[in-house]
Design a protein around this motif. Structure first.
Motif, PDB file in Angstrom:
ATOM      1  N   LYS A  48       0.842  -1.208   0.000  1.00  0.00           N
ATOM      2  CA  LYS A  48       0.000   0.000   0.000  1.00  0.00           C
ATOM      3  C   LYS A  48       0.874   1.254   0.000  1.00  0.00           C
ATOM      4  O   LYS A  48       1.834   1.345   0.761  1.00  0.00           O
ATOM      5  CB  LYS A  48      -0.883   0.031   1.247  1.00  0.00           C
ATOM      6  CG  LYS A  48      -2.040  -0.926   1.203  1.00  0.00           C
ATOM      7  CD  LYS A  48      -3.364  -0.148   1.181  1.00  0.00           C
ATOM      8  CE  LYS A  48      -4.567  -1.009   0.897  1.00  0.00           C
ATOM      9  NZ  LYS A  48      -4.674  -1.516  -0.457  1.00  0.00           N
ATOM     10  N   LEU A  49       0.548   2.187  -0.866  1.00  0.00           N
ATOM     11  CA  LEU A  49       1.278   3.472  -0.875  1.00  0.00           C
ATOM     12  C   LEU A  49       0.253   4.578  -0.694  1.00  0.00           C
ATOM     13  O   LEU A  49       0.011   5.382  -1.586  1.00  0.00           O
ATOM     14  CB  LEU A  49       2.046   3.648  -2.191  1.00  0.00           C
ATOM     15  CG  LEU A  49       3.234   2.724  -2.393  1.00  0.00           C
ATOM     16  CD1 LEU A  49       3.844   2.900  -3.780  1.00  0.00           C
ATOM     17  CD2 LEU A  49       4.310   2.978  -1.343  1.00  0.00           C
ATOM     18  N   GLN A  50      -0.382   4.559   0.478  1.00  0.00           N
ATOM     19  CA  GLN A  50      -1.495   5.485   0.697  1.00  0.00           C
ATOM     20  C   GLN A  50      -1.225   6.408   1.871  1.00  0.00           C
ATOM     21  O   GLN A  50      -0.366   6.127   2.708  1.00  0.00           O
ATOM     22  CB  GLN A  50      -2.770   4.689   0.953  1.00  0.00           C
ATOM     23  CG  GLN A  50      -3.096   3.796  -0.218  1.00  0.00           C
ATOM     24  CD  GLN A  50      -4.512   3.285  -0.203  1.00  0.00           C
ATOM     25  OE1 GLN A  50      -5.245   3.502   0.753  1.00  0.00           O
ATOM     26  NE2 GLN A  50      -4.886   2.594  -1.260  1.00  0.00           N
ATOM     27  N   TYR A  51      -1.991   7.444   1.896  1.00  0.00           N
ATOM     28  CA  TYR A  51      -1.841   8.472   2.932  1.00  0.00           C
ATOM     29  C   TYR A  51      -3.132   8.504   3.744  1.00  0.00           C
ATOM     30  O   TYR A  51      -4.229   8.476   3.173  1.00  0.00           O
ATOM     31  CB  TYR A  51      -1.608   9.814   2.232  1.00  0.00           C
ATOM     32  CG  TYR A  51      -1.628  11.011   3.148  1.00  0.00           C
ATOM     33  CD1 TYR A  51      -0.551  11.288   3.992  1.00  0.00           C
ATOM     34  CD2 TYR A  51      -2.731  11.869   3.166  1.00  0.00           C
ATOM     35  CE1 TYR A  51      -0.579  12.401   4.825  1.00  0.00           C
ATOM     36  CE2 TYR A  51      -2.749  12.982   3.990  1.00  0.00           C
ATOM     37  CZ  TYR A  51      -1.676  13.240   4.820  1.00  0.00           C
ATOM     38  OH  TYR A  51      -1.698  14.335   5.641  1.00  0.00           O
ATOM     39  N   PHE A  52      -2.965   8.555   5.080  1.00  0.00           N
ATOM     40  CA  PHE A  52      -4.158   8.706   5.899  1.00  0.00           C
ATOM     41  C   PHE A  52      -4.381  10.190   6.142  1.00  0.00           C
ATOM     42  O   PHE A  52      -3.552  10.877   6.732  1.00  0.00           O
ATOM     43  CB  PHE A  52      -4.034   7.960   7.238  1.00  0.00           C
ATOM     44  CG  PHE A  52      -5.242   8.185   8.093  1.00  0.00           C
ATOM     45  CD1 PHE A  52      -6.462   7.584   7.779  1.00  0.00           C
ATOM     46  CD2 PHE A  52      -5.198   9.043   9.196  1.00  0.00           C
ATOM     47  CE1 PHE A  52      -7.592   7.834   8.532  1.00  0.00           C
ATOM     48  CE2 PHE A  52      -6.333   9.288   9.956  1.00  0.00           C
ATOM     49  CZ  PHE A  52      -7.534   8.681   9.623  1.00  0.00           C
ATOM     50  N   ASP A  53      -5.503  10.683   5.631  1.00  0.00           N
ATOM     51  CA  ASP A  53      -5.802  12.111   5.749  1.00  0.00           C
ATOM     52  C   ASP A  53      -6.569  12.339   7.055  1.00  0.00           C
ATOM     53  O   ASP A  53      -7.725  11.902   7.181  1.00  0.00           O
ATOM     54  CB  ASP A  53      -6.649  12.531   4.531  1.00  0.00           C
ATOM     55  CG  ASP A  53      -6.824  14.038   4.462  1.00  0.00           C
ATOM     56  OD1 ASP A  53      -6.940  14.665   5.521  1.00  0.00           O
ATOM     57  OD2 ASP A  53      -6.841  14.573   3.335  1.00  0.00           O
ATOM     58  N   PRO A  54      -5.932  13.012   8.041  1.00  0.00           N
ATOM     59  CA  PRO A  54      -6.604  13.149   9.344  1.00  0.00           C
ATOM     60  C   PRO A  54      -7.869  14.010   9.262  1.00  0.00           C
ATOM     61  O   PRO A  54      -8.800  13.798  10.031  1.00  0.00           O
ATOM     62  CB  PRO A  54      -5.548  13.830  10.226  1.00  0.00           C
ATOM     63  CG  PRO A  54      -4.496  14.338   9.316  1.00  0.00           C
ATOM     64  CD  PRO A  54      -4.628  13.667   7.992  1.00  0.00           C
ATOM     65  N   TYR A  92      -6.042   7.420   1.103  1.00  0.00           N
ATOM     66  CA  TYR A  92      -6.109   7.486  -0.361  1.00  0.00           C
ATOM     67  C   TYR A  92      -4.696   7.577  -0.953  1.00  0.00           C
ATOM     68  O   TYR A  92      -3.727   7.879  -0.248  1.00  0.00           O
ATOM     69  CB  TYR A  92      -6.974   8.650  -0.856  1.00  0.00           C
ATOM     70  CG  TYR A  92      -6.613  10.023  -0.315  1.00  0.00           C
ATOM     71  CD1 TYR A  92      -5.547  10.750  -0.837  1.00  0.00           C
ATOM     72  CD2 TYR A  92      -7.374  10.593   0.722  1.00  0.00           C
ATOM     73  CE1 TYR A  92      -5.242  12.012  -0.344  1.00  0.00           C
ATOM     74  CE2 TYR A  92      -7.067  11.847   1.222  1.00  0.00           C
ATOM     75  CZ  TYR A  92      -6.001  12.560   0.688  1.00  0.00           C
ATOM     76  OH  TYR A  92      -5.690  13.794   1.168  1.00  0.00           O
ATOM     77  N   VAL A  93      -4.623   7.319  -2.253  1.00  0.00           N
ATOM     78  CA  VAL A  93      -3.354   7.481  -2.979  1.00  0.00           C
ATOM     79  C   VAL A  93      -3.270   8.953  -3.390  1.00  0.00           C
ATOM     80  O   VAL A  93      -4.140   9.443  -4.118  1.00  0.00           O
ATOM     81  CB  VAL A  93      -3.321   6.586  -4.232  1.00  0.00           C
ATOM     82  CG1 VAL A  93      -2.017   6.791  -4.999  1.00  0.00           C
ATOM     83  CG2 VAL A  93      -3.476   5.130  -3.849  1.00  0.00           C
ATOM     84  N   PRO A  94      -2.250   9.685  -2.937  1.00  0.00           N
ATOM     85  CA  PRO A  94      -2.166  11.103  -3.299  1.00  0.00           C
ATOM     86  C   PRO A  94      -1.965  11.306  -4.806  1.00  0.00           C
ATOM     87  O   PRO A  94      -1.472  10.415  -5.505  1.00  0.00           O
ATOM     88  CB  PRO A  94      -0.925  11.599  -2.549  1.00  0.00           C
ATOM     89  CG  PRO A  94      -0.667  10.591  -1.517  1.00  0.00           C
ATOM     90  CD  PRO A  94      -1.162   9.284  -2.049  1.00  0.00           C
ATOM     91  N   TYR A  95      -2.352  12.473  -5.279  1.00  0.00           N
ATOM     92  CA  TYR A  95      -2.014  12.915  -6.622  1.00  0.00           C
ATOM     93  C   TYR A  95      -0.654  13.616  -6.552  1.00  0.00           C
ATOM     94  O   TYR A  95      -0.200  13.994  -5.468  1.00  0.00           O
ATOM     95  CB  TYR A  95      -3.081  13.876  -7.156  1.00  0.00           C
ATOM     96  CG  TYR A  95      -4.181  13.183  -7.926  1.00  0.00           C
ATOM     97  CD1 TYR A  95      -4.695  11.968  -7.485  1.00  0.00           C
ATOM     98  CD2 TYR A  95      -4.696  13.726  -9.094  1.00  0.00           C
ATOM     99  CE1 TYR A  95      -5.699  11.324  -8.199  1.00  0.00           C
ATOM    100  CE2 TYR A  95      -5.705  13.089  -9.810  1.00  0.00           C
ATOM    101  CZ  TYR A  95      -6.198  11.887  -9.348  1.00  0.00           C
ATOM    102  OH  TYR A  95      -7.185  11.254 -10.049  1.00  0.00           O
TER     103      TYR A  95
END
Ligand code: GAP
Length: 512
Positions: free
Chosen positions: A353-359, A365-368
């Motif tokens: 997984k290369l995702q970011y947890f947006d607090p 989600y996977v960032p742009y």
């Protein structure tokens, strides 16, 4: 000096003064590979620092990285380079010379641009102060004709390349009656795709060796380290990772000196953002990067944007910042809205997984990604060629001067004893000892002082400090300015303060 003469002069000056040498020259060189000499390496380092300071030091949400050149081979499958990093090539059957088909067409359009420039120059001369360039370009029938023709050609080329319709690219070359610059003939082969990556092997024996590639862009080192940096640096979106380093491309036609090389250096920054915000960040980075270029003082007229007709496999919007090189406007930097293509693809190929947890959004989600990518060697060529000037002086003599922006000049000041006696060299050397802690300094006592000034002008040194007999009495020196050739009498401390002011990063980058 015509542009062609200027370009010739750029090549010879770069070699004569220790900026750029052909690689392995004693073996007759290696095509499109160059070495930077004692002056060139300093100019290149200063340009790299100028970029790094603006991108990393001045932005608290951008950090640096130095990833390896060799990467796991699956990287290049995931990035799309194995399948899609191709250029269309075409051979001329008579000269046996190989060309990039798209460059042949672009050069044709470049000639139309040159014709437009000539018309504009002629009209400007004719109308004098009353000349309105914008109006002339938009109404003069000949100029409008050239412009429409060029736009239509580029549009068709872009479409054909996007659809991989190589037969139409060949048809376009034939319709435009483009001839081989060597044989002068129109006897062309079909257009074929050619992958630009350099292959190499890892491992001791031929059987067990793994096939690798030398990286064709530094960006992928950033993508595969996205989570390492985000987690260990506790980075919050939006944030950027910047990197400078070598990249390698087996260019079909490498020419124009260090403009298109097979081994070159990139300065790239990937800016990670939340999906849906890419349009505003694209606009932000376009403006920010153009301002950075302008800050170098090479003339705002020498830059323009060029939107991509054909988008790379990873982009939803892209443009180049073009610079007016001696051979015309060409790409200097690319700004690409890369979507989530790279990170998503690396997720798929690696299974990680290369995702970011947006607090704030409480979701993963996977960032742009918004990318800025500039070639350091191209920047070097832009700065070097723009700075090189032949001047006729008031007394009718001429001088060659390299008006490099002082902040990136290899040597900031040369200390020169007026004569090689009366203790002047010792004092000059003691000044060098004092100055060298703060700036790059050269010492020169050979030849008459006028010739030494000329040499420093040609090397781009913005200041000379001359030690003369008056220095023995009152410790003052002459500070000579490269560009105006003016001289003023100052104490060493005053001279040092003036030089520091003129080369300060803060002063140059303050406009950003
Ligand atoms: N990561 C995106 C990327 O690599 P690119 O447009 O292929 O995009 C970015 O390259 C920049 O690298 C270009 O704008 C140019 O300045 C430089 N560059 C590309 N190929 C080069 C070459 N063969 N020689 C010198 N510089 C090159």
């Amino acid at each position: 000096m015509s542009n062609q003469e200027l370009f010739k002069k750029v090549l010879s000056h770069a070699k004569e003064y220790g900026f750029v040498f052909p690689s392995s020259e004693i073996y007759d060189g290696l095509s499109a590979v160059y070495d930077y000499g004692q002056q060139g390496v300093a100019l290149k380092k200063n340009l790299r620092d100028y970029w790094w300071k603006a991108m990393v030091q001045l932005n608290d949400n951008i950090v640096g990285l130095d990833a390896a050149i060799l990467m796991h081979p699956t990287t290049w499958k995931a990035s799309g380079h194995v399948d899609a990093f191709n250029d269309p090539l075409i051979d001329n059957k008579d000269s046996k010379k190989r060309y990039r088909a798209d460059v042949l067409v672009e050069d044709y359009v470049g000639k139309l641009d040159t014709k437009i420039e000539k018309e504009v120059k002629k009209a400007a001369k004719r109308f004098g102060d009353a000349f309105d360039k914008e109006q002339f370009i938009s109404t003069n029938p000949r100029v409008v004709g050239y412009k429409e023709k060029g736009d239509a050609i580029l549009k068709r080329l872009g479409k054909s390349l996007e659809k991989e319709d190589l037969a139409d690219v060949k048809a376009l070359i034939e319709e435009l009656e483009i001839v081989c610059p060597v044989s002068g003939s129109k006897n062309w082969t079909e257009v074929k795709q050619f992958n630009l990556m350099f292959g190499t092997k890892l491992g001791a024996s031929a059987e067990s060796a793994t096939e690798l590639y030398l990286r064709p862009e530094t960006a992928q080192g950033i993508f595969v380290n996205f989570l390492n940096v985000q987690k260990t640096g506790r980075m919050k979106l939006p944030f950027g990772i910047a990197q400078t380093g070598k990249a390698f491309r087996n260019e079909i036609v490498a020419r124009q000196f260090i403009f298109r090389m097979r081994e070159f250096e990139q300065m790239e920054m990937q800016f990670f953002i939340s999906p849906g915000t890419q349009k505003e960040w694209y606009a932000y980075w376009k403006e920010t990067r153009l301002k950075w270029h302008h800050s170098l003082g090479l003339g705002t007229d020498n830059y323009r944007f060029h939107d991509h007709e054909k988008l790379a496999h990873y982009a939803d919007a892209a443009c180049d910042i073009e610079f007016r090189f001696p051979f015309g406007f060409k790409e200097l930097e690319g700004i690409h809205s890369r979507t989530d293509f790279d990170l998503s693809s690396h997720e798929e190929y690696s299974g990680k997984k290369l995702q970011y947890f947006d607090p704030e959004r409480q979701e993963n989600y996977v960032p742009y990604v918004l990318e800025t990518s500039i070639g350091l060697d191209r920047l070097f060529l832009a700065v070097f060629s723009n700075s090189l000037q032949e001047e006729t002086l008031e007394d009718g003599s001429s001088r060659t001067v390299l008006r490099l922006p002082a902040v990136v000049a290899p040597t900031k000041v040369a200390v020169l004893p007026l004569v090689k006696k009366d203790g002047l060299p010792d004092i000059a050397k003691s000044f060098v000892e004092e100055l060298k802690w703060d700036m790059t300094v050269a010492y020169d006592e050979k030849d008459a002082v006028g010739r030494r000034y000329r040499r420093q002008d040609a090397l781009g040194t913005p200041f000379c400090i001359t030690v003369d007999h008056q220095t023995l009495e009152d410790q003052t020196v002459t500070l000579r300015h490269r560009d105006s050739m003016e001289q003023e009498r100052l104490t060493l401390a005053q001279a040092k303060a003036q030089i520091n002011e003129a080369v300060s990063f803060q002063n140059w980058l303050r406009a950003l």
